[in-house]
Write a protein that holds these residues in place. Structure first.
Motif, mmCIF file in Angstrom:
data_model
loop_
_atom_site.group_PDB
_atom_site.id
_atom_site.type_symbol
_atom_site.label_atom_id
_atom_site.label_comp_id
_atom_site.label_asym_id
_atom_site.label_seq_id
_atom_site.Cartn_x
_atom_site.Cartn_y
_atom_site.Cartn_z
ATOM 1 N N VAL A 65 0.629 -1.159 -0.077
ATOM 2 C CA VAL A 65 -0.105 0.045 -0.025
ATOM 3 C C VAL A 65 0.873 1.400 0.016
ATOM 4 O O VAL A 65 0.732 2.097 -0.556
ATOM 5 C CB VAL A 65 -0.867 -0.009 1.123
ATOM 6 C CG1 VAL A 65 -1.803 1.492 1.494
ATOM 7 C CG2 VAL A 65 -2.015 -1.056 0.925
ATOM 8 N N GLY A 66 1.922 1.217 0.696
ATOM 9 C CA GLY A 66 2.875 2.117 0.750
ATOM 10 C C GLY A 66 3.665 2.650 -0.454
ATOM 11 O O GLY A 66 3.654 3.721 -0.931
ATOM 12 N N ARG A 88 -4.138 -7.219 -4.033
ATOM 13 C CA ARG A 88 -4.329 -8.455 -4.343
ATOM 14 C C ARG A 88 -5.064 -9.106 -2.908
ATOM 15 O O ARG A 88 -5.124 -10.224 -2.760
ATOM 16 C CB ARG A 88 -2.940 -8.837 -4.126
ATOM 17 C CG ARG A 88 -2.637 -9.261 -5.572
ATOM 18 C CD ARG A 88 -1.275 -10.005 -5.424
ATOM 19 N NE ARG A 88 -0.468 -10.880 -6.173
ATOM 20 C CZ ARG A 88 0.420 -10.390 -6.942
ATOM 21 N NH1 ARG A 88 0.325 -9.298 -7.674
ATOM 22 N NH2 ARG A 88 1.246 -11.309 -7.494
ATOM 23 N N THR A 89 -5.490 -8.017 -1.913
ATOM 24 C CA THR A 89 -6.268 -8.330 -0.994
ATOM 25 C C THR A 89 -7.518 -7.500 -0.795
ATOM 26 O O THR A 89 -7.378 -6.478 -1.128
ATOM 27 C CB THR A 89 -5.407 -8.728 0.371
ATOM 28 O OG1 THR A 89 -4.991 -7.250 0.827
ATOM 29 C CG2 THR A 89 -4.271 -9.380 0.439
ATOM 30 N N VAL A 90 -8.405 -8.047 0.219
ATOM 31 C CA VAL A 90 -9.491 -7.074 0.143
ATOM 32 C C VAL A 90 -9.219 -5.835 1.022
ATOM 33 O O VAL A 90 -9.469 -4.712 0.843
ATOM 34 C CB VAL A 90 -10.733 -7.860 0.910
ATOM 35 C CG1 VAL A 90 -12.028 -6.730 1.327
ATOM 36 C CG2 VAL A 90 -11.380 -8.674 -0.319
ATOM 37 N N VAL A 91 -8.253 -5.871 1.974
ATOM 38 C CA VAL A 91 -7.757 -5.003 2.719
ATOM 39 C C VAL A 91 -7.057 -3.890 1.693
ATOM 40 O O VAL A 91 -7.246 -2.510 1.980
ATOM 41 C CB VAL A 91 -6.739 -5.464 3.686
ATOM 42 C CG1 VAL A 91 -6.005 -4.080 4.343
ATOM 43 C CG2 VAL A 91 -7.445 -6.114 4.860
ATOM 44 N N GLN A 94 -9.510 -2.100 -0.117
ATOM 45 C CA GLN A 94 -10.325 -0.914 0.524
ATOM 46 C C GLN A 94 -9.331 0.419 0.959
ATOM 47 O O GLN A 94 -9.711 1.425 1.051
ATOM 48 C CB GLN A 94 -10.671 -1.355 2.257
ATOM 49 C CG GLN A 94 -11.687 -2.475 1.884
ATOM 50 C CD GLN A 94 -11.895 -3.392 3.438
ATOM 51 O OE1 GLN A 94 -10.848 -3.509 3.949
ATOM 52 N NE2 GLN A 94 -13.034 -3.882 3.398
ATOM 53 N N LYS A 95 -7.996 0.087 1.108
ATOM 54 C CA LYS A 95 -7.025 1.167 1.278
ATOM 55 C C LYS A 95 -6.882 2.027 -0.116
ATOM 56 O O LYS A 95 -6.818 3.191 -0.007
ATOM 57 C CB LYS A 95 -5.487 0.802 1.574
ATOM 58 C CG LYS A 95 -5.564 -0.170 2.763
ATOM 59 C CD LYS A 95 -5.288 0.658 4.037
ATOM 60 C CE LYS A 95 -5.078 -0.065 5.329
ATOM 61 N NZ LYS A 95 -5.152 0.725 6.505
ATOM 62 N N GLU A 98 -9.585 4.400 -0.204
ATOM 63 C CA GLU A 98 -9.384 5.647 0.737
ATOM 64 C C GLU A 98 -8.435 6.486 -0.081
ATOM 65 O O GLU A 98 -8.488 7.773 0.035
ATOM 66 C CB GLU A 98 -8.557 5.108 1.975
ATOM 67 C CG GLU A 98 -9.590 4.404 2.922
ATOM 68 C CD GLU A 98 -8.979 3.715 4.078
ATOM 69 O OE1 GLU A 98 -7.956 4.277 4.505
ATOM 70 O OE2 GLU A 98 -9.657 2.684 4.664
ATOM 71 N N MET A 99 -7.464 5.976 -0.572
ATOM 72 C CA MET A 99 -6.301 6.837 -1.199
ATOM 73 C C MET A 99 -7.010 7.700 -2.405
ATOM 74 O O MET A 99 -6.709 8.638 -2.727
ATOM 75 C CB MET A 99 -5.386 5.876 -1.822
ATOM 76 C CG MET A 99 -4.295 5.527 -1.082
ATOM 77 S SD MET A 99 -2.988 4.668 -1.784
ATOM 78 C CE MET A 99 -3.351 2.846 -1.610
ATOM 79 N N LEU A 100 -7.738 7.093 -3.172
ATOM 80 C CA LEU A 100 -8.423 7.420 -4.262
ATOM 81 C C LEU A 100 -9.490 8.551 -4.002
ATOM 82 O O LEU A 100 -9.718 9.597 -4.592
ATOM 83 C CB LEU A 100 -9.198 6.549 -5.445
ATOM 84 C CG LEU A 100 -8.078 5.458 -5.997
ATOM 85 C CD1 LEU A 100 -8.763 4.522 -6.856
ATOM 86 C CD2 LEU A 100 -6.957 6.356 -6.734
#
Ligand code: AP5
Ligand code: ZN
Length: 213
Positions: A65-66, A88-91, A94-95, A98-100
């Motif tokens: 994510v970073g 590649r994961t649901v987390v 979701q992240k 949030e970024m978009l």
């Protein structure tokens, strides 16, 4: 356009990305390519990612994510992007939302490279790459003009460390357990296009263009 390419190892994401990128003037962000570069350069990120990658397991959500959060800041990504191998994961999905949201934009389309596992071993074990450009070849399906040599630069081609039948088994397991739920996540938003990724490369390209038109 803001696109996500999702599909198992060897389904053709990296092969189609440069074509889509040129057609729509997008930036191509492949977390696998970025992580391999970090491993080769022995950066702190690369040192943390190496072991999981060699085993065919996913690297931690925080690390990837970073990298995406940083990469999305690049000027070349402001008009649109292709995310290849992320989320590649649901987390991670979701992240990304949030970024978009913070940037006031959203994903337009998720291209799902649908293909049977059985076809993938031949694709993976026959793959050769030119590491600095990311150009991909296949001994049978897309051979270079001279075996082992990049067509454009004349530099040597290499095989990825994780491109063995044994590591592929773990990569496929990670895909089915952790990444298939990501397709459901985007299906609920109604933005998934399913592509028959077992067709020859040019036919997959036409399917991609159809899905994006
Ligand atoms: P990553 O680099 O993303 O690997 P992958 O998802 O396993 O996908 P591949 O690159 O193997 O497949 P591709 O779909 O790009 O296939 P290609 O087009 O090259 O990830 C590697 C590792 O990094 C992961 O295991 C994980 O550890 C880590 N990682 C990365 N992202 C992460 C994330 N978000 N979260 C956590 N960890 C992460 O094609 C394959 C071969 O087939 C080529 O030789 C090609 O020439 C040939 N070919 C392509 N299309 C066709 C066709 N239509 N017909 C015949 N042959 C074809
Ligand atoms: Zn790839």
């Amino acid at each position: 356009k803001r696109l996500i390419l999702v599909g198992p190892p060897g389904s053709g994401k990296g092969t189609q990305s440069p074509i889509i990128k040129d057609e729509y003037c997008l930036c191509h962000l492949a977390t696998g390519d970025m992580l391999r570069a970090a491993v080769a350069a022995k950066t702190p990120l690369g040192i943390k990612a190496k072991e999981a990658m060699e085993k065919g397991e996913l690297v931690s959500d925080d690390l990837v994510v970073g990298i995406i959060d940083d990469a999305l800041k690049k000027p070349s990504c402001q008009k649109g992007f292709i995310l290849d191998g992320f989320p590649r994961t649901v987390v991670q999905a979701q992240k990304l939302d949030e970024m978009l949201d913070k940037r006031g934009v959203k994903v337009d389309k998720v291209l799902n490279f649908a293909i049977d596992d059985a076809i993938l071993e031949e694709r993976i074990t026959g793959r050769w790459i030119h590491s600095s450009s990311g150009r991909t070849y296949h001994t049978k399906f897309a051979p270079p003009k001279t075996p082992g040599v990049d067509d454009v630069t004349g530099e040597p081609l290499i095989q990825r460390k994780d491109d063995t039948a044994a590591v592929l088994t773990s990569r496929l397991e990670a895909f089915h357990k952790q990444t298939e739920p990501v397709i459901d996540y985007y299906n609920k938003k109604g933005i998934v296009a399913n592509l028959p990724a077992d067709k020859p490369p040019q036919e997959v390209t036409s399917e991609v263009k159809k899905a994006l038109s």
